[in-house]
Design an enzyme around this catalytic site. Structure first.
Site, PDB file in Angstrom:
ATOM      1  N   HIS A 430      -6.289   1.091  -2.542  1.00 14.49           N
ATOM      2  CA  HIS A 430      -6.486   0.206  -1.397  1.00 14.49           C
ATOM      3  C   HIS A 430      -5.653  -1.054  -1.581  1.00 14.49           C
ATOM      4  O   HIS A 430      -5.635  -1.657  -2.654  1.00 14.49           O
ATOM      5  CB  HIS A 430      -7.965  -0.172  -1.261  1.00 14.49           C
ATOM      6  CG  HIS A 430      -8.223  -1.211  -0.199  1.00 14.49           C
ATOM      7  ND1 HIS A 430      -8.746  -2.458  -0.484  1.00 14.49           N
ATOM      8  CD2 HIS A 430      -8.005  -1.186   1.145  1.00 14.49           C
ATOM      9  CE1 HIS A 430      -8.848  -3.144   0.640  1.00 14.49           C
ATOM     10  NE2 HIS A 430      -8.410  -2.401   1.636  1.00 14.49           N
ATOM     11  N   SER A 431      -4.939  -1.463  -0.541  1.00 16.60           N
ATOM     12  CA  SER A 431      -4.237  -2.734  -0.488  1.00 16.60           C
ATOM     13  C   SER A 431      -3.278  -2.890  -1.671  1.00 16.60           C
ATOM     14  O   SER A 431      -2.334  -2.110  -1.805  1.00 16.60           O
ATOM     15  CB  SER A 431      -5.261  -3.872  -0.435  1.00 16.60           C
ATOM     16  OG  SER A 431      -4.659  -5.090  -0.057  1.00 16.60           O
ATOM     17  N   LEU A 432      -3.500  -3.866  -2.562  1.00 16.93           N
ATOM     18  CA  LEU A 432      -2.646  -4.024  -3.736  1.00 16.93           C
ATOM     19  C   LEU A 432      -2.520  -2.721  -4.507  1.00 16.93           C
ATOM     20  O   LEU A 432      -1.439  -2.392  -5.019  1.00 16.93           O
ATOM     21  CB  LEU A 432      -3.205  -5.111  -4.662  1.00 16.93           C
ATOM     22  CG  LEU A 432      -2.589  -5.179  -6.066  1.00 16.93           C
ATOM     23  CD1 LEU A 432      -1.130  -5.587  -6.001  1.00 16.93           C
ATOM     24  CD2 LEU A 432      -3.374  -6.112  -6.961  1.00 16.93           C
ATOM     25  N   GLY A 434      -2.320   0.101  -3.323  1.00 19.59           N
ATOM     26  CA  GLY A 434      -1.306   0.892  -2.645  1.00 19.59           C
ATOM     27  C   GLY A 434       0.101   0.520  -3.081  1.00 19.59           C
ATOM     28  O   GLY A 434       0.982   1.381  -3.162  1.00 19.59           O
TER      29      GLY A 434
END
Length: 631
Positions: A430-432, A434
């Site tokens: 998720h997010s970072l 990714g």
């Protein structure tokens, strides 16, 4: 005597002059020389101070793998009107202590080092005069651009302010792998008798500097063997040989050049690094940009090689003497360090199972609890290992003066992979996280079978001009956060919950915030809490990749790839704006690529796992049917 030749350049707007040196003379100036040590958290940074220690000096920085002795033959020839000169050994060089092992070198960390030095250690120094050779000149150049009001005069000798990496992913991978290698071989340092070491050092430099200059550098560059007192080894940290991560692109260096206002002198060697090939046109373009913005600009070519200031200082000293004005005006040492952190994680399923787990990596300032509801919803028959990244959740923070870089999470994954001896990695990010999975699957395509990214496909790009404007204040913020002590009074859990929700841009529901708070709060007294994450994480990233670089990364990705975006996420507009080229490459090169958009906020996987869980399970089932990747 100087002969002045008008610059002939294909750049029609170029308005600077090149001086060709015919003959120069200079007499040595006798000055008292002091050995200086500056305390830092991991030991000391060393240097040589020529002249009066009560006065603000000119500050000199050497090149990679050199040391402060790089200026030993030049400084006695400088006429500085009684202004002292302070030549510093970068951390891990010369007589300066090595940084703790484990983290690869980052270019941005050098700028944090300089900012600490100039703003927080030598606090009474005002306008700076900087001299740099090679990498040292690159650092001075960048500092003068980020803090244009702080630097009065800038002297760059064979300035190394470019990056023409033909294969950035391979370069980064090499740096990560050698970092791991050097950790294991730290105690296996070859030793030689002095004459053998001089010869080895000379040949290692490919005879690009004289034998006598090699001996000068070795006055600060060798250490007596602890086993055999008649033998020596190089004192420098082996990691300084690595290509630093986060180096700036050619376009960003041009942007920085447009911000420099200091009086600037560029000294180039006739047989130096920037005389041939495509690098030449890039170098001249940057000088053209610099010449149109600096308060004063001079570009001088002298006969000699890359270390001309050390090999033939009599050719360089008069140029610098004529440049320096009599009103010499107006430097902390912290830096980029590492400790091996204690990594906390949540293991869903049997940790003793022979089935390799999915690796779940959370976002910036979140923790492993980010996946609690999603994992429970999916009910996979495969283990999942959700980690707290360094400085997050229950994992240890980095060393007190270290900077957090998103690319270092790639090395975290590589350590985990080697620790568990996995032949492949399956990502749920998720997010970072990714960003981590995108970079890792590019650098190590042979080790990745599946990537599932939630709400962030790749590293974010940023407008170069805005990045140049923001980087100086960002470095100041990082340093301020390094000095910020945890609250002694704390807050109630309700207060921190409201702060967490607000800080997420209202992306989190109250229930989701409470889940993250299980690993995200630390009780300091009854009923009073602080965040368990490192406060330095409040500073955004120093490093930014450009679209052209992200395109190179994407071309290396060969695994099955699922991207799930959220319509109400702040990244959704950014994604729509500049990701089409990346997506097209992934569609062409990845084994499979799927992209699905859902209605939700940035934390949709935690707020509404029923929305995303079935999508992930369906994707894994399809991949399993195609390649039987589950072991």
């Amino acid at each position: 005597m100087f002969t002045f030749l008008k610059k002939i350049s294909p750049l029609t707007r170029c308005r600077y002059t090149v001086r060709s040196i015919v003959q120069v003379t200079a007499d040595p100036v006798k000055q008292e020389v002091h050995e200086v040590t500056i305390p830092v958290p991991w030991g000391y940074v060393a240097g040589r101070w020529w002249g009066d220690k009560k006065k603000q000096p000119i500050v000199a920085f050497h090149g990679v793998q050199d040391n402060a002795a790089s200026f030993d033959t030049l400084i006695p020839l400088l006429c500085t009107n009684d202004v002292p000169v302070f030549a510093i050994d970068f951390p891990g060089h010369g007589k300066s202590d090595h940084l703790p092992a484990g983290i690869p070198p980052h270019y941005g960390d050098v700028l944090v080092f300089l900012r600490n030095l100039f703003k927080y250690y030598y606090t009474d120094w005002k306008k700076l005069t900087l001299i740099g050779h090679s990498f040292g000149s690159s650092a001075c150049f960048a500092y003068a651009a980020l803090y244009p009001d702080d630097v009065a005069q800038l002297i760059c000798i064979e300035c190394a302010h470019l990056r023409l990496a033909s294969n950035l992913p391979e370069q980064m991978k090499k740096t990560f792998e050698k970092t791991l290698k050097y950790e294991k071989s730290a105690n296996e340092i070859p030793s030689y008798c002095y004459n053998e070491l001089v010869t080895w050092f000379y040949k290692g430099r490919k005879e690009r500097l004289s034998l006598e200059s090699c001996k000068v550098l070795l006055t600060r560059g060798i250490t007596e063997s602890k086993i055999n007192k008649e033998k020596y080894h190089l004192s420098r940290d082996a990691s300084v040989k690595l290509d630093a991560l986060g180096q700036f692109s050619v376009d960003f260096w041009n942007t920085l050049a447009s911000r420099i206002r200091a009086k600037t002198l560029i000294i180039e060697a006739s047989s130096g690094l920037y005389r041939k090939g495509s690098i030449r046109s890039v170098f001249l373009s940057q000088l053209d940009t610099l010449s149109r913005n600096a308060q004063k600009f001079d570009h001088v070519i002298v006969e000699g090689g890359h270390h001309v200031h050390l090999d033939d200082p009599q050719k360089v000293a008069p140029i610098i003497n004529s440049f320096l004005n009599p009103l010499m005006t107006d430097l902390l040492v912290w830096a980029f360090v590492n400790v091996h952190t204690l990594m906390h994680r949540k293991w869903w399923g049997d940790p003793n199972s022979n089935v390799r787990p999915i690796l779940a990596i959370h976002g910036w300032q979140d923790n492993a609890g980010s996946f609690d509801r999603l994992i429970e919803q999916m009910k996979l028959d495969r283990p999942i290992l959700a980690i707290d990244l360094p400085g997050h959740g229950w994992s240890s923070p980095l060393y007190p003066t270290m900077v957090y870089h998103e690319v270092d999470t790639v090395l975290v994954v590589r350590r985990i992979q080697k620790h568990y001896n996995w032949d492949k990695v399956t990502f749920l990010s998720h997010s970072l996280g990714g960003v981590t999975s995108f970079l890792f699957s590019s650098l190590y395509p042979e080790f990745v079978d599946v990537v599932i990214n939630l709400d962030l496909l790749k590293p974010l790009e940023e407008d170069l001009q805005k990045r140049a404007e923001d980087m100086g204040p960002l470095i100041d913020k990082i340093i301020d956060l390094m000095k910020t002590a945890p609250s002694q009074t704390g807050w109630t859990s309700e207060e921190l919950k409201r702060r967490w929700i607000k800080g997420s841009g209202n992306s989190l529901t109250e229930q989701s915030a409470e889940i993250l708070m299980k690993r995200g709060l630390k009780e300091i007294k009854p009923g009073r809490f602080i965040y368990s994450r490192d406060c330095r994480l409040k500073a955004w990233q120093l490093q930014r990749f450009e679209l052209s670089e992200n395109l190179k990364f994407a071309k290396n990705i060969k695994c099955h790839f699922l991207l799930i975006n959220a319509t109400k996420s702040p990244f959704y507009k950014l994604f729509s704006k500049n990701s089409n080229e990346i997506i097209n490459i992934l569609k062409e090169n990845a084994k499979t690529f799927e992209m699905i958009t859902v209605n939700g906020t940035h934390h949709f996987h935690l707020n509404d796992p029923d929305l995303v869980g079935p999508i992930i399970v369906n994707f894994l089932n399809k991949v399993n049917q195609r390649s039987k990747f589950i072991e």
